[in-house]
Design a protein around this motif. Structure first.
Motif, PDB file in Angstrom:
ATOM      1  N   ALA A 294       8.593  20.354 -17.682  1.00  0.00           N
ATOM      2  CA  ALA A 294       8.246  20.891 -18.998  1.00  0.00           C
ATOM      3  C   ALA A 294       7.676  19.818 -19.908  1.00  0.00           C
ATOM      4  O   ALA A 294       6.806  20.089 -20.748  1.00  0.00           O
ATOM      5  CB  ALA A 294       9.473  21.534 -19.643  1.00  0.00           C
ATOM      6  N   ASN A 295       8.143  18.580 -19.735  1.00  0.00           N
ATOM      7  CA  ASN A 295       7.681  17.474 -20.574  1.00  0.00           C
ATOM      8  C   ASN A 295       6.569  16.663 -19.925  1.00  0.00           C
ATOM      9  O   ASN A 295       6.216  15.596 -20.417  1.00  0.00           O
ATOM     10  CB  ASN A 295       8.865  16.565 -20.918  1.00  0.00           C
ATOM     11  CG  ASN A 295       9.870  17.252 -21.815  1.00  0.00           C
ATOM     12  OD1 ASN A 295       9.499  17.914 -22.776  1.00  0.00           O
ATOM     13  ND2 ASN A 295      11.155  17.109 -21.494  1.00  0.00           N
ATOM     14  N   HIS A 296       6.023  17.174 -18.808  1.00  0.00           N
ATOM     15  CA  HIS A 296       4.925  16.496 -18.103  1.00  0.00           C
ATOM     16  C   HIS A 296       5.300  15.043 -17.816  1.00  0.00           C
ATOM     17  O   HIS A 296       4.535  14.109 -18.060  1.00  0.00           O
ATOM     18  CB  HIS A 296       3.630  16.589 -18.910  1.00  0.00           C
ATOM     19  CG  HIS A 296       3.133  17.988 -19.078  1.00  0.00           C
ATOM     20  ND1 HIS A 296       2.082  18.509 -18.366  1.00  0.00           N
ATOM     21  CD2 HIS A 296       3.567  19.004 -19.880  1.00  0.00           C
ATOM     22  CE1 HIS A 296       1.881  19.772 -18.716  1.00  0.00           C
ATOM     23  NE2 HIS A 296       2.781  20.095 -19.627  1.00  0.00           N
ATOM     24  N   THR A 297       6.494  14.870 -17.262  1.00  0.00           N
ATOM     25  CA  THR A 297       7.048  13.548 -17.019  1.00  0.00           C
ATOM     26  C   THR A 297       6.343  12.864 -15.852  1.00  0.00           C
ATOM     27  O   THR A 297       6.152  13.453 -14.795  1.00  0.00           O
ATOM     28  CB  THR A 297       8.557  13.661 -16.719  1.00  0.00           C
ATOM     29  OG1 THR A 297       9.188  14.402 -17.774  1.00  0.00           O
ATOM     30  CG2 THR A 297       9.195  12.295 -16.605  1.00  0.00           C
ATOM     31  N   ASP A 298       5.983  11.595 -16.055  1.00  0.00           N
ATOM     32  CA  ASP A 298       5.442  10.778 -14.971  1.00  0.00           C
ATOM     33  C   ASP A 298       6.548  10.002 -14.271  1.00  0.00           C
ATOM     34  O   ASP A 298       6.419   9.659 -13.098  1.00  0.00           O
ATOM     35  CB  ASP A 298       4.393   9.807 -15.512  1.00  0.00           C
ATOM     36  CG  ASP A 298       3.163  10.524 -16.042  1.00  0.00           C
ATOM     37  OD1 ASP A 298       2.799  11.577 -15.484  1.00  0.00           O
ATOM     38  OD2 ASP A 298       2.578  10.055 -17.035  1.00  0.00           O
ATOM     39  N   GLY A 299       7.606   9.705 -14.993  1.00  0.00           N
ATOM     40  CA  GLY A 299       8.726   9.005 -14.404  1.00  0.00           C
ATOM     41  C   GLY A 299       9.882   8.945 -15.379  1.00  0.00           C
ATOM     42  O   GLY A 299       9.670   8.833 -16.595  1.00  0.00           O
ATOM     43  N   VAL A 300      11.104   9.030 -14.869  1.00  0.00           N
ATOM     44  CA  VAL A 300      12.289   8.901 -15.711  1.00  0.00           C
ATOM     45  C   VAL A 300      13.366   8.196 -14.905  1.00  0.00           C
ATOM     46  O   VAL A 300      13.515   8.420 -13.699  1.00  0.00           O
ATOM     47  CB  VAL A 300      12.789  10.266 -16.232  1.00  0.00           C
ATOM     48  CG1 VAL A 300      13.255  11.168 -15.096  1.00  0.00           C
ATOM     49  CG2 VAL A 300      13.901  10.091 -17.269  1.00  0.00           C
ATOM     50  N   ILE A 301      14.093   7.315 -15.562  1.00  0.00           N
ATOM     51  CA  ILE A 301      15.189   6.597 -14.931  1.00  0.00           C
ATOM     52  C   ILE A 301      16.369   6.604 -15.893  1.00  0.00           C
ATOM     53  O   ILE A 301      16.193   6.434 -17.107  1.00  0.00           O
ATOM     54  CB  ILE A 301      14.776   5.156 -14.551  1.00  0.00           C
ATOM     55  CG1 ILE A 301      15.889   4.428 -13.804  1.00  0.00           C
ATOM     56  CG2 ILE A 301      14.339   4.369 -15.763  1.00  0.00           C
ATOM     57  CD1 ILE A 301      15.432   3.110 -13.182  1.00  0.00           C
TER      58      ILE A 301
END
Length: 560
Positions: free
Chosen positions: A136-143
């Motif tokens: 939904a947030n057009h995430t490229d990467g999250v850690i």
């Protein structure tokens, strides 16, 4: 018109984050939470996926898959997602050295249950999962780090764990952090007039502002970042910062330094928060004038080369090589998480204090909530802004950039979340409804299911053997995830190790530095150091107090 747009985009992203500044969040462009959560951009993750679209693939790429910095749409969907990870190929830049030491390891303790954590978006609506929020947030990467361990890590789009990504206005928080370090070391006076430090700015709108007013963006300046207004100052600023050739007959400023001297005052400094990217570039100039280094070199020397970073980072620069202090920083997601952990650890990277603890405390304290409230940020009630960091009212604080870039730090739950994204809508008001409550839900879930409750923020000792502690004495314990024990025995720094299994706790003989202090404080310190090796178990009672208990019933009580 295309030439103008390309120039503005080039400047905005390579030189001047002004183009899509965190004014992204600015009230003039901010959507109501309910509207933002349902924004229809017409672009899906699949449509903007870089591999699926084939951007810049092949030698050479097909003509219709080429992206150039001079293209008017190089930072528009569907090209944006590729561009976010490839600014270095498009724009002049300068490296931020990571040093010669090996990268600090990030211990992995992945928790698949996080994908199922649910939250309600700001403004209401159907509950959403952490997993669903990723797309939904057009995430490229999250850690996500908890107690310094990686409990969640996921990539998409243009990014993988080794890739560099634009941090956008997260850059501003790095600039503010560097200024806070100089203040803590008495090299910069936060009450000094900008014009006294930078004579070239004496006659500008910055001239009679204080350093603190620049750092907290309470300067009163005639500077608009409204892109719907063709006469807004942002257009001149963008042209000044661009490294592209100037149009025929152009006689305006040709660098950040040139432009900042033209900014005019509009009102009284210190009264109202106003998010303006030019403040960050002015602060970058102050940092450079004080240190004799560019912000890129000073960041490398003071933080990046001592962080245990995996890769060198970089800043985009203007036509004379000045790093863009307001939005030009690029790094790996893992290294941004490392920086967040340093902040969470009170400025320590491993056993080295690379940022003075008082700097972290100053930022966490937050700014003037009244001045912030006057600015009208609808999705951020109770927040404030200090040293170019966004400080919430729930113990968390963050560095934020357009299109969803975030470094979120929560000392209460000992959680760091770093995210890079390519949200189609620049203002964070568009993704806050499905981001801010998601961060909080994940942090609370980790705290509620914590298998290491001793680890995290330091415990302040409030009683030793039923005798209390001396008022205003500083006796603390901090349990690290790697089994290290640190803290203050009262007068001296405490170091040691611990082992824990269930409620059984063994503290291996602790040592301390040897600084002398008044006898009463020394006596308290001796009691603490004598009792710690005798501890055999612990409890955390219903009030949240930590009780360390010896076999003979003697105890140390501490609280966060």
């Amino acid at each position: 018109m295309k030439r103008v747009i390309a120039t503005a985009l080039f400047a905005a992203l390579g030189c001047s984050s002004a183009a899509f500044a965190e004014g992204t969040d600015a009230p003039s462009s901010e959507q109501a939470p309910g509207d933002a959560a349902q924004t229809d951009t017409g672009v899906t993750d699949g449509e903007s996926d870089t591999a699926g679209q084939g951007w810049m693939q092949g030698f050479p790429p097909p003509a219709d898959k080429v992206i150039r910095a001079t293209d008017p749409d190089f930072f528009a969907d569907p090209k944006r997602r590729w561009t976010m990870c490839h600014f270095r190929q498009l724009m002049p830049n300068v490296a931020v050295d990571a040093g010669a030491s090996a990268a600090s390891p990030l211990t992995s303790a992945l928790d698949s249950s996080l994908d199922d954590v649910t939250f309600t978006p700001l403004g209401g609506g159907e509950p959403m999962t952490w997993n669903a929020a990723f797309d939904a947030n057009h995430t490229d990467g999250v850690i996500v780090l908890h107690h310094g361990r990686v409990v969640y890590e996921r990539y998409d789009g243009c990014l993988d764990e080794n890739g560099l990504h634009g941090a956008m206005s997260v850059t501003k928080s790095l600039t503010g952090l560097l200024a806070e370090i100089l203040i803590a070391e008495s090299r910069l006076d936060q009450t000094a007039r900008v014009g006294d430090l930078i004579p070239e700015l004496n006659d500008s709108g910055f001239g009679d502002a204080t350093v603190r007013e620049v750092m907290d963006m309470t300067t009163a300046l005639k500077f608009s970042e409204d892109y719907s207004d063709p006469n807004a100052e942002i257009w001149t600023y963008s042209e000044a910062g661009s490294t592209l050739p100037k149009p025929e007959g152009y006689d305006g400023p040709r660098s950040y330094f040139d432009y900042l001297q033209t900014v005019r005052k509009n009102g009284t400094h210190g009264e109202v928060f106003g998010y303006r990217t030019v403040n960050s570039d002015a602060l970058g100039w102050i940092i450079s004038r004080v240190t004799g280094q560019s912000v890129a070199d000073y960041l490398a020397d003071r933080i990046w080369s001592r962080l245990g970073a995996e890769r060198e980072a970089f800043y985009t620069v203007d036509s004379i090589g000045t790093p863009f202090a307001g939005g030009g920083f690029n790094a790996t997601l893992r290294d941004m998480a490392r920086l967040g952990q340093v902040m969470l650890n009170g400025g320590r990277a491993g056993n080295e204090q690379i940022v003075p603890e008082r700097v972290v405390n100053s930022i966490m304290r937050g700014g003037d909530k009244g001045a912030f409230a006057e600015a009208g940020y609808k999705t951020l009630p109770g927040w404030s802004y200090r040293s170019m960091w966004w400080v919430a009212g729930d113990s968390s604080y963050a560095a934020r950039g357009v299109h969803g870039q975030t470094l979120w730090i929560d000392p209460k739950t000992d959680v760091v979340i770093a995210r890079f994204a390519s949200h189609p809508v620049a203002p964070n008001a568009a993704n806050d409804p499905t981001s801010l409550p998601a961060y909080r839900a994940v942090a609370d879930h980790l705290q509620e299911n914590d298998d290491m409750p001793l680890v995290g923020r330091e415990w302040l000792i409030e009683d030793v053997e039923g005798m209390g502690v001396i008022d205003y004495s500083h006796a603390t314990l901090q349990f690290m995830a790697d089994g290290t024990l640190a803290g203050s025995a009262t007068c001296n720094r405490l170091i040691g190790r611990y082992e824990v299994e269930g409620d059984a706790l063994t503290i291996l003989p602790a040592g301390a530095t040897m600084m002398a202090c008044p006898e009463a404080l020394m006596a308290q310190e001796r009691r603490i150091l004598d009792l710690l090796p005798k501890i055999e178990r612990y409890v955390i009672d219903e009030t949240g107090a930590l009780i360390l208990i010896a076999p003979d019933g003697r105890a140390i009580a501490a609280r966060r």
